[in-house]
Design an enzyme around this catalytic site. Structure first.
Site, short mmCIF file in Angstrom:
data_model
loop_
_atom_site.label_atom_id
_atom_site.label_comp_id
_atom_site.label_asym_id
_atom_site.label_seq_id
_atom_site.Cartn_x
_atom_site.Cartn_y
_atom_site.Cartn_z
N LYS A 8 0.83 -1.20 0.00
CA LYS A 8 0.00 0.00 0.00
C LYS A 8 0.87 1.25 0.00
CE LYS A 8 -3.25 -0.22 2.92
NZ LYS A 8 -4.60 -0.38 3.24
N ARG A 78 -3.27 2.90 8.73
CA ARG A 78 -3.62 1.66 8.04
C ARG A 78 -2.41 0.74 7.88
NH1 ARG A 78 -7.46 2.50 3.11
NH2 ARG A 78 -5.71 3.45 2.05
N GLY A 87 -7.82 -7.31 4.33
CA GLY A 87 -8.70 -7.41 5.50
C GLY A 87 -8.13 -8.18 6.68
N MET A 89 -5.35 -7.55 8.48
CA MET A 89 -4.76 -6.75 9.57
C MET A 89 -5.63 -5.53 9.85
SD MET A 89 -0.75 -7.05 8.82
CE MET A 89 -0.87 -6.58 7.12
N ARG A 310 -3.47 -1.23 -6.28
CA ARG A 310 -2.66 -2.45 -6.25
C ARG A 310 -3.03 -3.29 -7.46
NH1 ARG A 310 -5.78 -4.90 -0.97
NH2 ARG A 310 -7.79 -5.08 -1.94
N HIS A 432 -15.67 -8.93 1.62
CA HIS A 432 -14.66 -9.89 2.04
C HIS A 432 -14.85 -11.25 1.38
CE1 HIS A 432 -13.05 -12.97 4.80
NE2 HIS A 432 -12.01 -12.16 4.79
N ARG A 538 0.98 -46.42 -16.42
CA ARG A 538 1.11 -47.42 -15.33
C ARG A 538 0.25 -48.63 -15.70
NH1 ARG A 538 0.96 -42.39 -11.94
NH2 ARG A 538 2.63 -42.51 -10.39
N ARG A 594 5.26 -48.46 -18.58
CA ARG A 594 6.00 -49.06 -17.47
C ARG A 594 5.45 -50.46 -17.19
NH1 ARG A 594 5.61 -46.54 -11.64
NH2 ARG A 594 3.60 -47.59 -11.68
N GLU A 726 14.37 -44.47 -9.32
CA GLU A 726 13.53 -44.16 -8.16
C GLU A 726 14.07 -44.78 -6.88
OE1 GLU A 726 9.55 -45.62 -8.94
OE2 GLU A 726 10.29 -47.38 -9.99
N SER A 745 13.78 -42.17 -16.38
CA SER A 745 12.66 -41.33 -15.92
C SER A 745 12.67 -41.36 -14.40
CB SER A 745 11.34 -41.87 -16.47
OG SER A 745 10.30 -41.06 -16.02
N GLY A 747 11.39 -41.43 -10.99
CA GLY A 747 10.17 -41.68 -10.22
C GLY A 747 10.35 -41.00 -8.89
N THR A 748 10.02 -39.72 -8.87
CA THR A 748 10.37 -38.93 -7.68
C THR A 748 9.48 -39.25 -6.48
OG1 THR A 748 9.10 -37.18 -8.71
CG2 THR A 748 11.50 -36.99 -8.81
N ASN A 749 8.36 -39.95 -6.71
CA ASN A 749 7.55 -40.34 -5.54
C ASN A 749 8.34 -41.36 -4.72
OD1 ASN A 749 5.55 -38.86 -6.81
ND2 ASN A 749 4.63 -40.64 -7.77
N ASP A 750 8.78 -42.40 -5.40
CA ASP A 750 9.56 -43.41 -4.67
C ASP A 750 10.93 -42.87 -4.27
OD1 ASP A 750 8.18 -45.88 -4.17
OD2 ASP A 750 7.95 -46.07 -6.33
N CYS A 813 8.67 -38.40 -13.90
CA CYS A 813 7.26 -38.79 -14.02
C CYS A 813 6.58 -38.94 -12.67
CB CYS A 813 7.11 -40.06 -14.84
SG CYS A 813 7.84 -41.50 -14.05
N TYR A 833 12.37 -33.65 -20.37
CA TYR A 833 10.92 -33.47 -20.27
C TYR A 833 10.43 -33.71 -18.85
CZ TYR A 833 10.49 -38.56 -20.18
OH TYR A 833 10.58 -39.86 -19.82
C1 PEP Z 1 7.28 -42.65 -8.76
O1 PEP Z 1 7.68 -43.45 -7.91
O2 PEP Z 1 7.56 -41.45 -8.75
C2 PEP Z 1 6.42 -43.13 -9.86
C3 PEP Z 1 6.11 -42.34 -10.85
O3 PEP Z 1 5.90 -44.36 -9.74
P1 PEP Z 1 4.70 -44.74 -8.79
O4 PEP Z 1 4.13 -43.50 -8.25
O5 PEP Z 1 3.75 -45.51 -9.63
O6 PEP Z 1 5.38 -45.58 -7.76
MG MG Z 2 7.51 -45.58 -8.29
#
Ligand code: PEP
Ligand code: MG
Length: 860
Positions: A8, A78, A87, A89, A310, A432, A538, A594, A726, A745, A747-750, A813, A833
């Site tokens: 502000k 203000r 709103g 503060m 703003r 609000h 999958r 996969r 992974e 690729s 597998g960032t979850n695992d 992925c 990618y």
């Molecule tokens: C992962 O592990 O990131 C993945 C893509 O495989 P999933 O989630 O099926 O284990």
């Molecule tokens: Mg996995």
């Protein structure tokens, strides 16, 4: 400037310098607020002296003086942080009034009722914000004293303050200012501000600035007004002035939604001169900031003043339309347009609308209850709940709630966040509820005045009908309509402007965008949103369908290889058909398939359920042979740590015929399509590799199947074998693994699960929120990629993998493939990618272009 002066304050300074009509004022920096908190809530020494010294400049300029008995200066105090927190503060208006200065104001303006109105407002606001007396107490007095004159109300307010605080209402104006400054500082840490910061990921240590500014009065009679103007429509992005105003009112009246304001265009007739000034000013402001503005103004006896400007909060639809229009009219560049849109906000394009047939039926059945203001687009259906607390609790239990209130206030935020929609009976487009819901992309209808809400009885009546708590209603935040009962909703479509913006991203981004898709329908959505391939199919999801599950169960129950192969032979046609359809949709774009990944017990009934069934059957003396056999198998498959057990490539190594069937299905599908003239681009991906010899073994075995199948069809098709990375060991031994893999690729979850040793299934429900609250972690690593740990492993894998095979193609992925910060990291470490859920593809495209522009900016 924003860091010290807040949003502000910065706007006011910039507008003043650019010659816009801004009442003179001064700003206390955010640094002072932080000092105040550090010093156990003591104002930094010398601060007040500086404030009073600077105030003399304003006094000279305005020819008024704080506390003066003939020409009193009144100020507003203000809050204003670096990032807008609407709103959340506190603010005090009309400061500087006391029993004496109010008389002076009355005399100076020859308007007693105006002076008393200001004094009444000041005591009320000061009493609430600074002295901590509940708003409702003042409101109740106001309501009771409807017919009493302002003088009596003022007396009653003062009495109440004495009763509650055991002190008189402060008459010393300098003391008033000191207390108001402290109150604004303190409001940085009030619960709703903290909640808002947490929700919007705003740092807790920024502090707020305090803007002390000469009051201008919109409550000086019918030639005065106050309001809010947007340079474009914040719901749709249409290039039209938009907003609302109230004659003879102060700013708080508009925001609080106490009176429903008029549309700004009506001002053209009511206050033509001021309206002309306003239009000129806001258009200039838009060009000055090169962005859509939301400007607060006051008209004091036909003279326009600007109190704040703003960047307007807007729906994603409006943001995209405005950015594309501004690019087309050369106000901004394509790069600016891309940078300006928050990728995650594109989720709003995926808001639902009413299914036309279902809506028509509701109309025919006379279920349209009311039409309010269309404050935030999207359709929602849920149970009526009047209390924010109840909305929070019921939503946690999975109920869909429409929060129905007379008006909302910042304290209601915990009930707004989980609700599927918000409906209020009072308030305008900038009330609000409207602002907050728009920011969240939540359907919202406000100012639905025919709705009479009784909070005590928890009912709402409208046109002779009474709605009770828990009844279903449907609201359409795009049209403002409110219906009784449930109306079906339909899936959204992306606008032309978004298509244009996304097409521009292709000019800047380097990362390819693919989708995680397991069905032809997913694949079609992915293509529609602009995916250039499937990064993860999958295959286990194809086994979960009803017509396949018995066969996969038979395969698992098999006691010999022959039995297993028979079950697999029956599964093959299903797999082949699925692949064929997906390849057809993708027509030549890469499809990464996969091979089977999860532990086999996931395809069987749960042990506990089976055990109960067996006991029941036995108790009833019925035949339980089949169930017992199944129970026995489930028991045999039981592992202490299944996610680290017999899954991924370990399954393929233990039961080679499963992978062989899958590869045969893939190649039969591809060969048949190629023979019929449809292009395919097959990538076979082996999951959970941790040692290169695993990959070699599986790949050698499967390549044989691929070759045999191609020989059978007498055709050669292009294909690639690759692996998921992974498991941390795979990342560390990427050099060796790359010998047998043509692509990686992540597998960032695992990989996150195994790097942190946090269970991806349970951590969020058990300890992760505590970790986030304690700031052990700043982000949930399953949502936002952990660059320093998981990311470091990825970086090693990229370097080592490319060292061994320079042409190695690398992607991601896991869920992070659709998350903007993680996408930026993927760009930084040189991935080819990212692959994400089809509905995240637009987000990924935009985030990938932004990642590129960010790097370019740094290079410059
Ligand atoms: C992962 O592990 O990131 C993945 C893509 O495989 P999933 O989630 O099926 O284990
Ligand atoms: Mg996995």
């Amino acid at each position: 400037m924003r860091e010290y002066l807040g949003g502000k304050g910065t706007g006011l300074v910039q507008m003043t310098h650019a010659g816009f009509p801004v009442p003179p004022g001064l700003i206390i920096t955010t640094k002072a607020c932080n000092e105040y908190a550090k010093n156990q809530f003591q104002l930094p020494s010398g601060l007040l002296e500086q404030v009073f010294e600077k105030l003399t400049t304003i006094e000279k300029e305005t020819n008024k003086k704080l506390g003066d008995k003939t020409k009193p200066l009144l100020v507003s105090v203000r809050s204003g942080a670096k990032f807008s927190m609407p709103g959340m503060m506190d603010t005090v208006l009309n400061l500087g009034l006391n029993d004496e200065t109010v008389l002076a104001l009355s005399k100076a303006t020859s308007n007693e009722s105006f002076a008393l109105d200001c004094y009444r407002r000041f005591i009320q606001m000061f009493g609430n914000v600074v002295l901590g007396i509940q708003k409702g107490i003042f409101e109740a007095i106001l309501e009771e004293s409807n017919t009493n004159g302002p003088a009596k109300i003022i007396a009653k307010f003062k009495e109440t303050i004495k009763e509650k605080t055991k002190k008189e209402f402060p008459q010393d104006v300098k003391n008033q200012l000191e207390l108001a400054i402290e109150a604004v500082f303190k409001s940085w840490n009030n619960p709703r501000a903290k909640y808002y910061r947490k929700l919007n990921k705003i740092q807790d240590d920024l502090g707020t600035a305090v803007n002390i500014q000469t009051m201008v009065f919109g409550n000086m009679g019918n030639g005065s007004a106050t309001g809010v103007a947007f340079t474009r429509n914040p719901s749709t992005g249409e290039d039209e002035v938009y907003g609302e105003y109230l004659i003879n009112a102060q700013g708080e009246d508009v925001v609080a939604g106490i009176r429903t304001p008029k549309k700004i265009t009506e001002m053209k007739k009511e206050l033509p001169e001021a309206y002309k000034q306003l239009l000129e000013c806001i258009k200039k402001l838009e060009l000055f900031y090169k962005d859509m503005q939301d400007t607060e103004f006051t008209i004091e006896q036909n003279k326009l003043w600007l109190l704040q400007t703003r960047a307007a909060k807007r729906t994603a639809q409006a943001a995209v339309k405005a950015a594309v229009d501004m690019t087309n009219t050369k106000i901004i560049s394509k790069e600016d347009a891309i940078r300006r849109i928050d990728p995650l906000s594109l989720n709003q394009f995926l808001l639902k609308s009413f299914d036309p047939q279902s809506k028509k039926q509701a109309e025919d059945e006379n279920k349209l209850l009311a039409i309010g203001l269309n404050a935030s687009p999207g359709a929602a259906c849920g149970k009526i709940i009047f209390s924010p607390d109840e909305s929070e609790i019921l939503s946690q239990n999975g109920e869909k709630i429409i929060l129905v209130r007379v008006e909302t206030c910042p304290d209601d935020i915990h009930g707004i966040v989980p609700a599927v929609g918000v409906l209020t009976s009072r308030g305008g487009m900038t009330s609000h509820a409207a602002v907050v819901a728009r920011g969240m992309g939540k359907p919202c209808v406000v100012g639905c005045e025919t709705l009479k809400i009784d909070l005590n009885k928890e009912t709402a009546s409208v046109n002779g009908r009474t709605l009770k708590k828990g009844e279903l209603i449907s609201i359409d935040g795009s049209s403002g309509q409110v219906f009784l009962g449930e109306i079906k909703t339909k899936e959204p479509k992306i606008s032309n402007e978004l298509k244009i913006l996304l097409s521009w991203t292709d000019e800047f981004k380097q990362l390819g965008i693919r989708a995680n898709a397991d069905t032809p329908i997913d694949a079609k959505v992915a293509i529609e949103f602009g995916a250039k391939g499937i990064g993860l199919c999958r295959t286990e999801h194809m086994f979960m369908q009803q017509d396949r599950l018995p066969w996969i169960q038979k395969m698992i129950m098999a006691t010999s290889q022959v039995e297993r192969e028979e079950a697999l032979t029956n599964l093959l046609p299903f797999q082949k058909q699925d692949f064929k359809e997906i390849f057809k949709v993708m027509s030549g774009l890469p499809v990464t398939i996969r091979l089977l990944d999860p532990p086999l017990h996931e395809f069987l009934p749960k042990f506990d359920e089976l055990a109960i069934k067996v006991s029941e059957l036995k108790y009833k003396s019925l035949d339980s042979t089949k169930e017992e056999k199944l129970l026995h198998r489930v028991k045999a498959l039981h592992e202490a740590n299944p996610m680290m057990g017999l899954r991924g490539c370990r399954l393929g190594i233990s039961y080679p015929e499963i992978n062989k069937m899958q590869v045969q299905a893939i190649f039969e599908a591809a060969c048949e399509l190629e023979l019929a003239g449809t292009k395919t681009n097959v990538e076979i991906m082996i999951p959970l590799i941790c040692e290169t010899k695993e990959l070699k073994l599986v790949k050698d075995m499967l390549e044989k199947v691929a070759k045999e199948t191609m020989e059978k069809y007498k055709i050669n098709i292009d294909y690639k074998f690759g692996t998921m990375i992974e498991v941390p060991r795979a990342a560390l031994t990427a050099y060796e693994i790359a010998e047998h893999a043509e692509f990686f690729s992540f597998g960032t979850n695992d990989l996150t699960q195994m790097t942190f040793a946090f269970s991806r299934d349970d951590a969020e429900a058990t300890f992760l929120s505590k970790y986030l609250d304690e700031k052990i972690l700043t982000e949930n690593p399953f949502e936002v990629l952990d660059e320093s740990g998981v990311g470091k492993l990825m970086k090693i894998a990229v370097q080592e993998g490319k060292k061994r095979r320079p042409e190695l193609k690398i992607g991601i992925c896991g869920e992070h493939g659709g998350e903007p910060k993680s996408i930026s990291y993927a760009h930084k470490i040189g991935l080819d990618y990212v692959s994400c859920s089809p509905f995240r593809v637009p987000i990924a495209r935009l985030a990938a272009a932004q990642a590129c522009l960010k790097v370019k900016e740094r290079d410059v």
